[in-house]
Design an enzyme around this catalytic site. Sequence first.
Site, short mmCIF file in Angstrom:
data_model
loop_
_atom_site.label_atom_id
_atom_site.label_comp_id
_atom_site.label_asym_id
_atom_site.label_seq_id
_atom_site.Cartn_x
_atom_site.Cartn_y
_atom_site.Cartn_z
N ASP A 83 8.56 3.21 7.42
CA ASP A 83 9.00 4.39 6.66
C ASP A 83 8.86 4.21 5.15
O ASP A 83 9.42 4.99 4.38
CB ASP A 83 10.46 4.73 7.01
CG ASP A 83 11.43 3.64 6.58
OD1 ASP A 83 10.96 2.52 6.21
OD2 ASP A 83 12.65 3.89 6.58
N GLY B 64 11.79 0.60 10.73
CA GLY B 64 10.54 1.27 11.09
C GLY B 64 9.59 1.41 9.91
O GLY B 64 9.91 1.05 8.78
N PRO C 171 11.82 -12.59 10.36
CA PRO C 171 11.74 -13.95 10.89
C PRO C 171 11.55 -14.98 9.79
O PRO C 171 10.89 -14.70 8.79
CB PRO C 171 10.50 -13.89 11.80
CG PRO C 171 9.71 -12.72 11.33
CD PRO C 171 10.66 -11.76 10.72
N SER D 222 10.29 2.27 3.31
CA SER D 222 11.57 1.99 2.63
C SER D 222 11.46 0.78 1.72
O SER D 222 12.24 0.63 0.78
CB SER D 222 12.69 1.78 3.66
OG SER D 222 12.32 0.80 4.61
N VAL E 54 11.74 -3.44 9.34
CA VAL E 54 13.08 -3.03 8.87
C VAL E 54 13.16 -1.51 8.84
O VAL E 54 12.49 -0.85 8.04
CB VAL E 54 13.36 -3.61 7.46
CG1 VAL E 54 14.73 -3.17 6.96
CG2 VAL E 54 13.25 -5.12 7.46
N HIS F 109 6.45 -6.20 6.79
CA HIS F 109 7.83 -6.30 6.30
C HIS F 109 8.49 -4.92 6.24
O HIS F 109 9.70 -4.80 6.43
CB HIS F 109 7.86 -6.97 4.92
CG HIS F 109 7.73 -8.47 4.99
ND1 HIS F 109 8.49 -9.34 4.23
CD2 HIS F 109 6.95 -9.25 5.77
CE1 HIS F 109 8.15 -10.60 4.52
NE2 HIS F 109 7.22 -10.58 5.44
N ASP F 110 7.70 -3.88 5.97
CA ASP F 110 8.28 -2.52 5.98
C ASP F 110 8.62 -2.10 7.41
O ASP F 110 9.73 -1.66 7.69
CB ASP F 110 7.29 -1.53 5.35
CG ASP F 110 7.85 -0.11 5.36
OD1 ASP F 110 9.01 0.06 4.95
OD2 ASP F 110 7.15 0.81 5.81
C1 HEM Z 1 6.09 -14.42 13.31
C2 HEM Z 1 6.89 -14.45 12.28
C3 HEM Z 1 6.38 -14.57 10.86
C4 HEM Z 1 6.83 -15.45 9.93
C5 HEM Z 1 7.95 -16.47 10.11
C6 HEM Z 1 6.04 -15.25 8.73
C7 HEM Z 1 6.19 -15.94 7.54
C8 HEM Z 1 5.27 -15.96 6.51
C9 HEM Z 1 5.32 -16.83 5.37
C10 HEM Z 1 6.42 -17.85 5.08
C11 HEM Z 1 4.25 -16.56 4.61
C12 HEM Z 1 3.85 -17.25 3.29
C13 HEM Z 1 4.48 -16.53 2.13
C14 HEM Z 1 4.26 -17.28 0.82
O1 HEM Z 1 3.24 -17.05 0.18
O2 HEM Z 1 5.13 -18.05 0.45
C15 HEM Z 1 3.49 -15.52 5.27
C16 HEM Z 1 2.32 -14.97 4.80
C17 HEM Z 1 1.68 -13.92 5.39
N1 HEM Z 1 2.10 -13.20 6.48
FE1 HEM Z 1 3.62 -13.70 7.70
N2 HEM Z 1 5.15 -14.24 8.96
C18 HEM Z 1 5.31 -13.78 10.24
C19 HEM Z 1 4.63 -12.73 10.84
C20 HEM Z 1 3.66 -11.98 10.22
C21 HEM Z 1 3.07 -10.79 10.77
C22 HEM Z 1 3.49 -10.15 12.08
C23 HEM Z 1 2.11 -10.36 9.88
C24 HEM Z 1 1.21 -9.15 9.92
C25 HEM Z 1 0.77 -8.59 11.01
C26 HEM Z 1 2.11 -11.30 8.79
C27 HEM Z 1 1.26 -11.24 7.71
C28 HEM Z 1 1.19 -12.20 6.72
C29 HEM Z 1 0.10 -12.28 5.75
C30 HEM Z 1 -1.12 -11.36 5.68
C31 HEM Z 1 0.42 -13.36 4.92
C32 HEM Z 1 -0.43 -13.87 3.74
C33 HEM Z 1 -0.34 -12.95 2.57
C34 HEM Z 1 0.72 -13.26 1.57
O3 HEM Z 1 1.26 -14.38 1.53
O4 HEM Z 1 1.05 -12.34 0.79
N3 HEM Z 1 3.07 -12.25 9.02
N4 HEM Z 1 4.15 -15.17 6.42
#
Ligand code: HEM
Length: 195
Positions: A77, A75, A166, A79, A73, A69-70
């Site tokens: 950094d 880069g 996203p 932020s 947005v 998430h950092d």
């Molecule tokens: C492709 C687009 C992506 C979408 C739409 C997305 C969306 C989400 C959502 C909705 C959650 C659940 C949050 C909750 O607990 O309510 C989540 C969890 C998570 N996402 Fe993504 N994500 C995306 C890409 C990524 C990427 C690129 C990474 C890291 C390389 C990532 C790492 C994680 C991790 C580790 C969790 C579980 C940990 C947590 O909920 O704190 N996500 N994501």
Amino acid sequence: MANLGWLASLAAAAVVVVALGSPFAAAQLRPGYYASTCPNLETIVRNSVRQSMAQSQISAAATLRLFFHDCAVRGCDASIMIVNSNGDDEWGSPDDQSLKPQGFQTVLDAKAAVDKDPQCRYKVSCADILALAARESVVQSGGPYYQVELGRYDGKVSTKSSVVLPHVDFNLDKLNAFFSGLGLSQTDMIALSGN
Ligand code: HEM
């Protein structure tokens, strides 16, 4: 969206995120950036992340997601860690409300550990500490080791309106467009998503 398969694809994912760097930083990133100013940096962050993971099972996943998430947005950094006096903070945006506090705490604790070392105090950017903490979260979870290039500058701008991330209802075209905007391919996106 990362599911439990996130660990399997973390090497590729994290390398891609690290490669994003910061478009606003003038520095050339390199592995030995703190070799003389903070030689024990990686060990300090590793030990701190281990402690965070012992305290909370979700700290590793939360830290990796915080890094994404950092980086997405303005880069990589740090932020997302900024607290503004006017209350307009990146982390306060609706898209960041499901970030878990354990990720922020992991980075804050790692920074405190780094600044406790007299040699390192105030010499390491928070952006680099976040990048290293994300790497250690991967490695200490059983994922592969990858080298983190260092020398990021901390961002100074953090606003809710700058956050574009996203959403779960994005279709493939929207996801492709989002990652393409970060200079990443569809293959990068698939690796990062861990599905
Ligand atoms: C492709 C687009 C992506 C979408 C739409 C997305 C969306 C989400 C959502 C909705 C959650 C659940 C949050 C909750 O607990 O309510 C989540 C969890 C998570 N996402 Fe993504 N994500 C995306 C890409 C990524 C990427 C690129 C990474 C890291 C390389 C990532 C790492 C994680 C991790 C580790 C969790 C579980 C940990 C947590 O909920 O704190 N996500 N994501």
